[in-house]
Design an enzyme around this catalytic site. Structure first.
Site, PDB file in Angstrom:
ATOM      1  N   LYS A 111       0.839  -1.211   0.000  1.00  0.00           N
ATOM      2  CA  LYS A 111       0.000   0.000   0.000  1.00  0.00           C
ATOM      3  C   LYS A 111       0.867   1.252   0.000  1.00  0.00           C
ATOM      4  O   LYS A 111       0.490   2.271  -0.576  1.00  0.00           O
ATOM      5  CB  LYS A 111      -0.975   0.017   1.183  1.00  0.00           C
ATOM      6  CG  LYS A 111      -2.030  -1.083   1.099  1.00  0.00           C
ATOM      7  CD  LYS A 111      -3.430  -0.549   0.875  1.00  0.00           C
ATOM      8  CE  LYS A 111      -4.299  -1.529   0.117  1.00  0.00           C
ATOM      9  NZ  LYS A 111      -5.355  -2.177   0.797  1.00  0.00           N
ATOM     10  N   LYS A 193      -3.229 -10.663  -7.171  1.00  0.00           N
ATOM     11  CA  LYS A 193      -4.519 -11.053  -6.596  1.00  0.00           C
ATOM     12  C   LYS A 193      -5.620 -10.122  -7.094  1.00  0.00           C
ATOM     13  O   LYS A 193      -5.362  -8.962  -7.431  1.00  0.00           O
ATOM     14  CB  LYS A 193      -4.454 -11.101  -5.062  1.00  0.00           C
ATOM     15  CG  LYS A 193      -4.693  -9.801  -4.370  1.00  0.00           C
ATOM     16  CD  LYS A 193      -4.920  -9.982  -2.873  1.00  0.00           C
ATOM     17  CE  LYS A 193      -5.271  -8.640  -2.264  1.00  0.00           C
ATOM     18  NZ  LYS A 193      -6.537  -8.527  -1.610  1.00  0.00           N
ATOM     19  N   LYS A 196      -9.760  -4.654  -5.326  1.00  0.00           N
ATOM     20  CA  LYS A 196     -10.601  -3.488  -5.645  1.00  0.00           C
ATOM     21  C   LYS A 196      -9.757  -2.321  -6.120  1.00  0.00           C
ATOM     22  O   LYS A 196     -10.199  -1.503  -6.908  1.00  0.00           O
ATOM     23  CB  LYS A 196     -11.312  -3.004  -4.365  1.00  0.00           C
ATOM     24  CG  LYS A 196     -12.453  -3.855  -3.915  1.00  0.00           C
ATOM     25  CD  LYS A 196     -12.960  -3.345  -2.568  1.00  0.00           C
ATOM     26  CE  LYS A 196     -12.893  -4.439  -1.534  1.00  0.00           C
ATOM     27  NZ  LYS A 196     -12.964  -4.037  -0.157  1.00  0.00           N
TER      28      LYS A 196
HETATM   29  P1  ATP Z   1      -8.789  -5.517  -1.889  1.00  0.00           P
HETATM   30  O1  ATP Z   1      -7.385  -5.987  -1.836  1.00  0.00           O
HETATM   31  O2  ATP Z   1      -9.568  -6.007  -3.014  1.00  0.00           O
HETATM   32  O3  ATP Z   1      -8.943  -4.019  -1.703  1.00  0.00           O
HETATM   33  P2  ATP Z   1      -9.224  -5.967   0.822  1.00  0.00           P
HETATM   34  O4  ATP Z   1      -8.479  -7.111   1.376  1.00  0.00           O
HETATM   35  O5  ATP Z   1      -8.698  -4.611   1.108  1.00  0.00           O
HETATM   36  O6  ATP Z   1      -9.479  -6.210  -0.675  1.00  0.00           O
HETATM   37  P3  ATP Z   1     -11.579  -6.363   2.384  1.00  0.00           P
HETATM   38  O7  ATP Z   1     -12.960  -6.158   1.889  1.00  0.00           O
HETATM   39  O8  ATP Z   1     -11.229  -5.734   3.669  1.00  0.00           O
HETATM   40  O9  ATP Z   1     -10.708  -5.908   1.201  1.00  0.00           O
HETATM   41  O10 ATP Z   1     -11.224  -7.928   2.453  1.00  0.00           O
HETATM   42  C1  ATP Z   1     -12.118  -8.836   2.939  1.00  0.00           C
HETATM   43  C2  ATP Z   1     -11.541 -10.212   2.867  1.00  0.00           C
HETATM   44  O11 ATP Z   1     -11.372 -10.602   1.502  1.00  0.00           O
HETATM   45  C3  ATP Z   1     -10.189 -10.430   3.553  1.00  0.00           C
HETATM   46  O12 ATP Z   1     -10.287 -11.565   4.382  1.00  0.00           O
HETATM   47  C4  ATP Z   1      -9.229 -10.701   2.421  1.00  0.00           C
HETATM   48  O13 ATP Z   1      -8.205 -11.589   2.791  1.00  0.00           O
HETATM   49  C5  ATP Z   1     -10.159 -11.327   1.388  1.00  0.00           C
HETATM   50  N1  ATP Z   1      -9.650 -11.153   0.016  1.00  0.00           N
HETATM   51  C6  ATP Z   1      -9.324  -9.997  -0.584  1.00  0.00           C
HETATM   52  N2  ATP Z   1      -8.904 -10.205  -1.847  1.00  0.00           N
HETATM   53  C7  ATP Z   1      -8.979 -11.555  -2.055  1.00  0.00           C
HETATM   54  C8  ATP Z   1      -8.684 -12.415  -3.165  1.00  0.00           C
HETATM   55  N3  ATP Z   1      -8.243 -11.924  -4.316  1.00  0.00           N
HETATM   56  N4  ATP Z   1      -8.883 -13.747  -3.028  1.00  0.00           N
HETATM   57  C9  ATP Z   1      -9.352 -14.251  -1.859  1.00  0.00           C
HETATM   58  N5  ATP Z   1      -9.636 -13.512  -0.776  1.00  0.00           N
HETATM   59  C10 ATP Z   1      -9.455 -12.171  -0.857  1.00  0.00           C
END
Ligand code: ATP
Ligand code: LTN
Length: 327
Positions: A111, A193, A196
């Protein structure tokens, strides 16, 4: 009964990766665990957010989680900032956490590369707030995607340190990571991965994408060379699509390979698109209906916060006594 705690940030619309890595597990665990789920708005502030967008995202994520099957009769669902004990425990845990440990966190490193102009203290301290979220509720299991594993390991280390110094206080939580789906990859690059924050919306399927958008994104998803439909490390892009197909259809990989033997990527992708559309459409209908009643959503969240607060206050009573503050 064992306690489950997990959380997600209200940052835009969740995607299939968030669903398959986290939400699907969260919904299933409700049947046999005492589950608490939080929408972590304080975490979402670690990158600049417009206040009105954040307000909207909090309610939107709550509605979407309910539409996906989280049930306030079975679980507690609440907004992190409604329970002030999270910020208080974070501060106390900070005093036991080393800067050198936080510098090792992958998410912080990534980040801060994405937002070099706004590396703030919140971003750095993000894992300690996450540790506070988990430890406040005597959590046994934390359902998460693969990317959050390191943060749960740090949480265990902080809890261990606290217990050594002040006596048994915190339960040591375990990460609960799905065998398949814990790391759903980008549709445009199987080395990254699904996220968003990706620069192109073509790289993920949002849970609110309409049927046309889903079909078009899956059609344009990258595939590997060759035309055979097989699960293989040599075919990372196809294997990712197969994982999504398997998890949404409950068909095994062997069944899917047999079904598409001798048929090309085109047919496979167009069937997969229909599976995704059929999965998303009832969720989207429930979501739209739930959002029409914002007052009910607010009431449900405030009831969730009241129930969470009872547990959090009781943990903090012990913690404050441990460390020698309060009466
Ligand atoms: P992003 O990286 O998309 O912004 P994030 O991890 O910031 O996602 P959250 O909504 O807080 O967003 O994540 C919720 C859950 O989704 C967490 O447990 C995270 O590990 C899981 N997660 C995020 N991206 C993936 C992915 N590509 N595959 C599987 N699980 C995921
Ligand atoms: N760090 C997580 C969100 C999160 C979380 C938590 C997950 C905050 N607090 C507690 C599990 C338990 C993320 O970035 N997805």
């Amino acid at each position: 009964m064992q306690r489950v705690f997990s959380a997600a940030q209200p940052t835009g619309t969740p995607h299939l990766g968030n669903y398959l890595g986290f939400l699907k597990q969260a919904v299933e665990l409700q049947e046999s665990y005492d589950c608490i789920y939080s929408i972590v708005d304080l975490h979402a502030l670690t990158v600049p957010r417009d206040p009105d967008v954040l307000r909207n995202d909090i309610l939107g994520v709550a509605a979407l989680y309910l539409a996906c099957g989280l049930d306030p009769k079975k679980s507690i669902l609440f907004v992190q900032s409604d329970v002030k004990e999270h910020a208080e425990l974070c501060w106390l845990l900070n005093t036991l956490t080393k800067i050198s440990e936080l510098k090792l966190m992958h998410q912080f490193k990534e980040k801060s590369k994405e937002h070099p102009e706004s590396i703030n203290m919140g971003l750095f301290d993000y894992p300690v707030l996450m540790a506070a979220d988990i430890l406040l509720y005597n959590t046994d299991l934390v359902p998460i995607g693969e990317d959050q594993k390191q943060h749960v390991e740090l949480t265990r280390e902080i809890a261990r340190r606290w217990n050594m110094r002040f006596g048994q206080t915190f339960t040591l939580p375990k990460a609960h990571i799905a065998k398949t789906g814990a790391r759903i990859m980008s549709l445009l690059d199987p080395a990254k991965k699904m996220a968003k924050s990706a620069s192109s919306a073509q790289s993920y399927v949002s849970l609110l994408d309409d049927a046309h958008t889903v079909r078009q994104k899956i059609k344009r998803a990258v595939t590997d060379s060759g035309s055979e439909i097989t699960l293989s490390p040599a075919k990372p892009a196809l294997s990712n699509l197969l994982a999504i197909y398997h998890l949404l259809s409950n068909k095994t990989f062997v069944e899917l390979e047999a079904r598409y033997k001798g048929r090309g990527y085109g047919e496979f992708k167009s069937d997969l698109a229909e599976v995704v559309v059929a999965f998303l459409s009832p969720i989207q209908e429930r979501y739209t209906a739930l959002l029409k009643k914002p007052k009910k959503l607010h009431e449900m969240l405030s009831d969730g916060a009241a129930r969470a607060r009872i547990i959090a206050v009781s943990t903090m009573k012990k913690v404050r006594a441990n460390i020698g503050i309060g009466i």
